[in-house]
Design a protein around this motif. Structure first.
Motif, PDB file in Angstrom:
ATOM      1  N   LYS A   1      -6.260   1.517  -5.092  1.00  0.00           N
ATOM      2  CA  LYS A   1      -4.675   2.207  -4.595  1.00  0.00           C
ATOM      3  C   LYS A   1      -4.509   2.581  -6.427  1.00  0.00           C
ATOM      4  CE  LYS A   1      -0.191   0.060  -3.843  1.00  0.00           C
ATOM      5  NZ  LYS A   1       0.205  -1.473  -3.360  1.00  0.00           N
ATOM      6  N   ALA A   2      -4.194   2.147  -6.867  1.00  0.00           N
ATOM      7  CA  ALA A   2      -3.939   2.530  -8.176  1.00  0.00           C
ATOM      8  C   ALA A   2      -4.646   3.678  -9.018  1.00  0.00           C
ATOM      9  CB  ALA A   2      -4.509   1.397  -9.539  1.00  0.00           C
ATOM     10  N   ALA A   3      -5.599   3.882  -9.130  1.00  0.00           N
ATOM     11  CA  ALA A   3      -6.489   5.082  -8.984  1.00  0.00           C
ATOM     12  C   ALA A   3      -5.506   6.178  -7.952  1.00  0.00           C
ATOM     13  CB  ALA A   3      -7.703   5.382  -8.085  1.00  0.00           C
ATOM     14  N   ALA A   4      -5.087   5.665  -6.858  1.00  0.00           N
ATOM     15  CA  ALA A   4      -4.895   7.413  -5.593  1.00  0.00           C
ATOM     16  C   ALA A   4      -3.107   7.646  -5.744  1.00  0.00           C
ATOM     17  CB  ALA A   4      -4.305   6.276  -4.497  1.00  0.00           C
ATOM     18  N   LEU A   5      -2.824   6.498  -5.800  1.00  0.00           N
ATOM     19  CA  LEU A   5      -0.934   6.656  -6.981  1.00  0.00           C
ATOM     20  C   LEU A   5      -1.094   6.979  -8.248  1.00  0.00           C
ATOM     21  CD1 LEU A   5       0.679   2.727  -6.660  1.00  0.00           C
ATOM     22  CD2 LEU A   5       1.055   4.738  -5.576  1.00  0.00           C
ATOM     23  N   ALA A   6      -2.194   6.887  -9.420  1.00  0.00           N
ATOM     24  CA  ALA A   6      -2.480   7.816  -9.779  1.00  0.00           C
ATOM     25  C   ALA A   6      -2.300   9.309  -9.784  1.00  0.00           C
ATOM     26  CB  ALA A   6      -3.003   7.410 -11.226  1.00  0.00           C
ATOM     27  N   LEU A   7      -3.391   9.225  -9.362  1.00  0.00           N
ATOM     28  CA  LEU A   7      -3.269  10.935  -7.907  1.00  0.00           C
ATOM     29  C   LEU A   7      -1.858  11.393  -7.957  1.00  0.00           C
ATOM     30  CD1 LEU A   7      -5.353  13.584  -8.083  1.00  0.00           C
ATOM     31  CD2 LEU A   7      -6.530  12.665  -5.719  1.00  0.00           C
TER      32      LEU A   7
END
Length: 130
Positions: free
Chosen positions: A4-10
């Motif tokens: 989820k954090a990786a998706a938010l960063a993207l």
């Protein structure tokens, strides 16, 4: 970093790239991880939505992972394919190279109120560390 954090960063990166592009900023864009928010924005006359979905994780070795993200670029012009194509071309020009996209595939996105919205699906792969 969790998925989820990786998706938010993207999504944050995409938001920044869109804000830096005068053409895309005029489309009332939305960058989201929420399909319902995407449909709502498109129904409310947003002309461009970037929908980031959860990544596919690939174990490249016992200790190494890659995250493959699909980003749906959706044009809110279901009745005008040529206008939608212009929006999508502009989005691809602004996003594909800076994001390091592996592929851009034509698609459509379901529209609960009518014909599907024209779209492209950008696929990009990034190293992933849980």
């Amino acid at each position: 970093m969790r998925t989820k954090a990786a998706a938010l960063a993207l999504a944050a990166t995409i938001t920044t790239l869109i804000a830096q592009d005068d053409t895309l900023a005029g489309y009332q864009p939305l960058v989201t991880l929420d399909p319902e928010a995407a449909a709502g924005a498109l129904s409310a006359d947003s002309q461009l939505v970037a929908l980031v979905v959860a990544p596919t994780l690939t174990y490249t070795t016992w200790t190494s992972l890659d995250a493959r993200f699909d980003v749906h670029l959706i044009a809110g012009q279901p009745g005008d394919m040529l206008a939608a194509w212009d929006i999508l071309d502009n989005a691809l020009d602004a996003l594909a190279t800076p994001l390091g996209a592996d592929e851009a595939e034509p698609a459509s996105y379901p529209n609960p109120a009518g014909p599907p919205w024209p779209a492209y699906t950008l696929t990009l792969t990034q190293p992933y560390q849980p």
